[in-house]
Design a protein around this motif. Structure first.
Motif, PDB file in Angstrom:
ATOM      1  N   ILE A 157      -6.902 -10.613   5.846  1.00 54.84           N
ATOM      2  CA  ILE A 157      -5.830 -11.092   4.968  1.00 54.84           C
ATOM      3  C   ILE A 157      -5.490 -12.539   5.301  1.00 54.84           C
ATOM      4  O   ILE A 157      -5.239 -13.359   4.399  1.00 54.84           O
ATOM      5  CB  ILE A 157      -4.581 -10.192   5.096  1.00 54.84           C
ATOM      6  N   ALA A 158      -5.513 -12.875   6.589  1.00 54.42           N
ATOM      7  CA  ALA A 158      -5.240 -14.255   7.012  1.00 54.42           C
ATOM      8  C   ALA A 158      -6.289 -15.211   6.456  1.00 54.42           C
ATOM      9  O   ALA A 158      -5.954 -16.315   5.994  1.00 54.42           O
ATOM     10  CB  ALA A 158      -5.205 -14.335   8.539  1.00 54.42           C
ATOM     11  N   ILE A 159      -7.551 -14.809   6.478  1.00 55.45           N
ATOM     12  CA  ILE A 159      -8.622 -15.644   5.919  1.00 55.45           C
ATOM     13  C   ILE A 159      -8.430 -15.809   4.417  1.00 55.45           C
ATOM     14  O   ILE A 159      -8.566 -16.913   3.864  1.00 55.45           O
ATOM     15  CB  ILE A 159     -10.004 -15.011   6.201  1.00 55.45           C
ATOM     16  N   ALA A 160      -8.078 -14.703   3.729  1.00 55.26           N
ATOM     17  CA  ALA A 160      -7.865 -14.770   2.280  1.00 55.26           C
ATOM     18  C   ALA A 160      -6.715 -15.701   1.939  1.00 55.26           C
ATOM     19  O   ALA A 160      -6.816 -16.533   1.020  1.00 55.26           O
ATOM     20  CB  ALA A 160      -7.595 -13.370   1.731  1.00 55.26           C
ATOM     21  N   LEU A 161      -5.611 -15.599   2.674  1.00 59.65           N
ATOM     22  CA  LEU A 161      -4.457 -16.463   2.431  1.00 59.65           C
ATOM     23  C   LEU A 161      -4.798 -17.922   2.703  1.00 59.65           C
ATOM     24  O   LEU A 161      -4.349 -18.825   1.984  1.00 59.65           O
ATOM     25  CB  LEU A 161      -3.270 -16.021   3.294  1.00 59.65           C
ATOM     26  N   LYS A 162      -5.582 -18.168   3.748  1.00 59.88           N
ATOM     27  CA  LYS A 162      -6.007 -19.540   4.056  1.00 59.88           C
ATOM     28  C   LYS A 162      -6.827 -20.116   2.906  1.00 59.88           C
ATOM     29  O   LYS A 162      -6.634 -21.279   2.504  1.00 59.88           O
ATOM     30  CB  LYS A 162      -6.842 -19.557   5.343  1.00 59.88           C
ATOM     31  N   GLU A 163      -7.742 -19.315   2.362  1.00 61.91           N
ATOM     32  CA  GLU A 163      -8.565 -19.759   1.234  1.00 61.91           C
ATOM     33  C   GLU A 163      -7.708 -20.063   0.003  1.00 61.91           C
ATOM     34  O   GLU A 163      -7.889 -21.087  -0.652  1.00 61.91           O
ATOM     35  CB  GLU A 163      -9.591 -18.670   0.884  1.00 61.91           C
ATOM     36  N   VAL A 223     -17.038 -11.182  12.040  1.00 62.99           N
ATOM     37  CA  VAL A 223     -17.755 -11.637  10.856  1.00 62.99           C
ATOM     38  C   VAL A 223     -17.369 -10.799   9.644  1.00 62.99           C
ATOM     39  O   VAL A 223     -17.248 -11.318   8.525  1.00 62.99           O
ATOM     40  CB  VAL A 223     -19.283 -11.581  11.093  1.00 62.99           C
ATOM     41  N   GLU A 224     -17.161  -9.522   9.864  1.00 62.73           N
ATOM     42  CA  GLU A 224     -16.760  -8.648   8.757  1.00 62.73           C
ATOM     43  C   GLU A 224     -15.468  -9.132   8.101  1.00 62.73           C
ATOM     44  O   GLU A 224     -15.329  -9.117   6.865  1.00 62.73           O
ATOM     45  CB  GLU A 224     -16.563  -7.206   9.254  1.00 62.73           C
ATOM     46  N   ASP A 225     -14.523  -9.599   8.937  1.00 66.67           N
ATOM     47  CA  ASP A 225     -13.253 -10.088   8.401  1.00 66.67           C
ATOM     48  C   ASP A 225     -13.443 -11.391   7.631  1.00 66.67           C
ATOM     49  O   ASP A 225     -12.722 -11.650   6.655  1.00 66.67           O
ATOM     50  CB  ASP A 225     -12.250 -10.283   9.537  1.00 66.67           C
ATOM     51  N   GLN A 226     -14.395 -12.226   8.078  1.00 67.52           N
ATOM     52  CA  GLN A 226     -14.713 -13.442   7.334  1.00 67.52           C
ATOM     53  C   GLN A 226     -15.173 -13.083   5.917  1.00 67.52           C
ATOM     54  O   GLN A 226     -14.760 -13.707   4.931  1.00 67.52           O
ATOM     55  CB  GLN A 226     -15.814 -14.235   8.051  1.00 67.52           C
ATOM     56  N   ILE A 227     -16.032 -12.060   5.828  1.00 65.21           N
ATOM     57  CA  ILE A 227     -16.560 -11.637   4.518  1.00 65.21           C
ATOM     58  C   ILE A 227     -15.462 -11.021   3.669  1.00 65.21           C
ATOM     59  O   ILE A 227     -15.275 -11.400   2.500  1.00 65.21           O
ATOM     60  CB  ILE A 227     -17.727 -10.645   4.698  1.00 65.21           C
ATOM     61  N   TYR A 228     -14.711 -10.079   4.264  1.00 64.06           N
ATOM     62  CA  TYR A 228     -13.638  -9.412   3.512  1.00 64.06           C
ATOM     63  C   TYR A 228     -12.628 -10.436   2.983  1.00 64.06           C
ATOM     64  O   TYR A 228     -12.222 -10.381   1.821  1.00 64.06           O
ATOM     65  CB  TYR A 228     -12.909  -8.410   4.407  1.00 64.06           C
ATOM     66  N   GLY A 229     -12.220 -11.371   3.845  1.00 67.85           N
ATOM     67  CA  GLY A 229     -11.193 -12.339   3.473  1.00 67.85           C
ATOM     68  C   GLY A 229     -11.627 -13.257   2.352  1.00 67.85           C
ATOM     69  O   GLY A 229     -10.874 -13.499   1.399  1.00 67.85           O
TER      70      GLY A 229
END
Length: 557
Positions: free
Chosen positions: A320-326, A416-422
């Motif tokens: 979620i943090a990666i998605a919000l950053k994007e 890495v999985e979180d990078q993809i999910y986000g």
């Protein structure tokens, strides 16, 4: 004058990366990328020749009714409108978000010099847009009509000046827009909303003018008599959508008379006059729209404040943090937002507007096609949502947009999985905006039921996941990290072109499969279920591939 020439040379080197190209040829490691670019362009040649063969047939159709000049109008109108639309994005990025402005603004250089040098560079960039479009029209008209040497001289002059006026209009509109939206604290939001509304209004008036011209033309009692009497009738009536295109067409179609020469002078004169006006306005508007782009806010009150680290920070789910950053990166950089969200929101509106603005009678054929086959609108909606995932370019630029800060992603304690999910999640959030706009727009054309809304939403978003993952696969293999202008990461990134090519193959395969199933009378619910299975399977396979590639590239880059 020396300052202007020096600025143009510098800007050319920055924009087109001349030094970088020379280095790439010398560097054996990068030479394969140049070869890949060459093969990418060569692969487009067969499709381009198919389009040209179609244009020859269109010319023959116009020739049969004695309206060959209308053929030229199509070419001028298409090329100049594309230059104008792309110019709005390029001008905003080039004039206001280029990193070299930090060095140029403090120098004793007039705003008109800065704008003028960047305008020249943009002119050459727009030749890449205009020439592939206008040249086939000019060449086909000239060869099929056995036109004389004067025609070719006029063609050369018109082709060289063709991008000037659309770019001038784009520059003036952007400078005025940036000047009067430079509101402290809220300027980015105002500019983003304003840009989307501006494009929608622009398209509305464009379609409306063309619709009025067509109706006025066809309702005339002596239409066919006038058509035979005046070989430029269609151009004069329909050219009202963008008069400069009409002037260029009439200059070429009447090159053997004084009328053609006067239209040529009008076309070039208006472009030169517009350029002078733009440079004059840049002295008044450019710095006012530019200064203040970087705002610094200070805390109110005096002295230092104690900050409780536990209260000011909180742990969030990594994906979620990666998605919000994007999402924050897209919204905080206007050129990213316009390129990613602009197409997702505007394309569905334009598709509906082009039909709706012409009145109820223009929608009748669509309703007849859908009658008894309501699932067609559902399949169309699913395909369009998936296509918007490709047009947004979010997946195929997700790592490139990190730029020089890419090393941070490599060092973060995130799987890495979180990078993809986000990153997939961020793309789906943008897709969700397009989905809402599409459903609202489609409701103006036909009565769309809850079942259609459910399947368009589910399959559209599910089908967008592999599209995003395909883009991510391309971007992680060859991320474009060395750039000084955010426009480069999205608009001058070869990964976008490659992603679109692969995306077309992906969606084309899905479309062909659906057509085959429909023709063989397979139940629509069974087709929906099969698509769900295909999208999930694709997503899983690409997830496994991405996981391995990201792990490997994070160690190498």
């Amino acid at each position: 004058m020396e300052k202007v020439i020096s600025l143009i040379k510098t800007d050319f080197n920055i924009t087109f990366g001349l030094s970088s190209i020379v280095y790439s040829f010398k560097n054996k490691k990068n030479r394969w990328q140049m070869i890949l670019i060459g093969f990418a362009f060569l692969s487009l040649i067969p499709t381009y020749f198919m389009l040209i063969s179609g244009l020859v047939k269109i010319y023959d159709a116009y020739r049969q009714i004695g309206q060959q000049s209308m053929f030229l109008l199509n070419g001028f109108l298409a090329s100049q409108m594309l230059v104008f639309l792309f110019g709005l994005l390029y001008v905003m990025s080039k004039y206001y978000f280029s990193n070299d402005l930090n060095q140029l603004v403090p120098l004793p250089i007039k705003p008109s010099y800065i704008v003028g040098s960047k305008f020249v560079t943009l002119m050459f960039s727009e030749y890449l847009t205009s020439l592939p479009i206008i040249l086939p029209f000019i060449i086909i008209y000239g060869i099929k009509g056995s036109e004389g040497i004067v025609y070719w001289i006029y063609s050369l002059l018109l082709t060289l000046t063709l991008p000037a006026l659309p770019l001038v209009l784009a520059s003036i509109l952007v400078m005025i827009f940036m000047r009067y939206t430079n509101v402290k604290g809220k300027k980015d939001l105002i500019r983003i909303v304003g840009a989307v509304l501006f494009l929608i209004i622009l398209f509305f008036f464009q379609f409306k003018i063309q619709s009025i011209a067509q109706k006025a033309l066809m309702k005339g009692d002596n239409f066919f008599f006038d058509l035979v009497r005046d070989s430029n009738l269609l151009v004069k009536k329909l050219g009202l959508a963008f008069p400069p295109s009409m002037w260029g067409s009439l200059a070429l179609s009447n090159y053997s008379s004084i009328k053609g020469f006067l239209y040529l002078l009008l076309f070039i004169g208006i472009a030169v006059g517009g350029l002078i006006l733009m440079l004059f306005l840049s002295e008044k508007l450019f710095y006012d729209g530019l200064i203040g782009n970087i705002e610094v806010s200070a805390a109110k009150g005096k002295g230092s404040r104690k900050v409780d680290l536990n209260k000011s920070t909180k742990e969030a789910n990594p994906s979620i943090a990666i998605a919000l950053k994007e999402i924050k990166m897209l919204f905080r950089t206007p050129i990213y937002l316009i390129n990613s969200i602009g197409g997702v929101i505007i394309v569905p509106i334009i598709l509906v507007m082009s039909t709706f603005v012409n009145g109820e009678e223009s929608m009748e054929p669509i309703r007849l096609i859908l009658e008894g086959k309501p699932y067609l609108i559902t399949l169309f909606g699913i395909g369009l949502i998936i296509a918007l995932g490709m047009l947004s370019s979010i997946g195929c630029t997700t790592f490139s947009r990190e730029g020089k800060n890419f090393w941070i992603q490599r060092t973060l304690p995130i799987k890495v999985e979180d990078q993809i999910y986000g990153r997939v999640m961020a793309s789906l959030i943008i897709q969700l905006m397009g989905l809402v706009v599409l459903l609202v727009s489609m409701s103006f054309i036909t009565n769309i039921g809850l079942s259609s809304i459910f399947w368009i939403s589910l399959l559209g978003l599910l089908g967008s996941i592999p599209m995003t993952q395909l883009g991510m696969t391309i971007d992680i293999l060859r991320p474009l990290l060395d750039w000084d202008n955010p426009q480069v990461a999205m608009k001058q990134n070869l990964n976008v072109l490659i992603g679109m090519g692969i995306g077309i193959l992906y969606e084309g395969g899905i479309v062909l499969l659906v057509i085959f199933l429909v023709k063989n009378n397979i139940g629509i619910n069974l087709i929906y279920g099969l698509l769900v299975l295909i999208f999930i399977l694709f997503s899983y396979c690409l997830f496994i591939l991405l996981k391995k590639l990201i792990n490997k590239q994070f160690q190498l880059l």
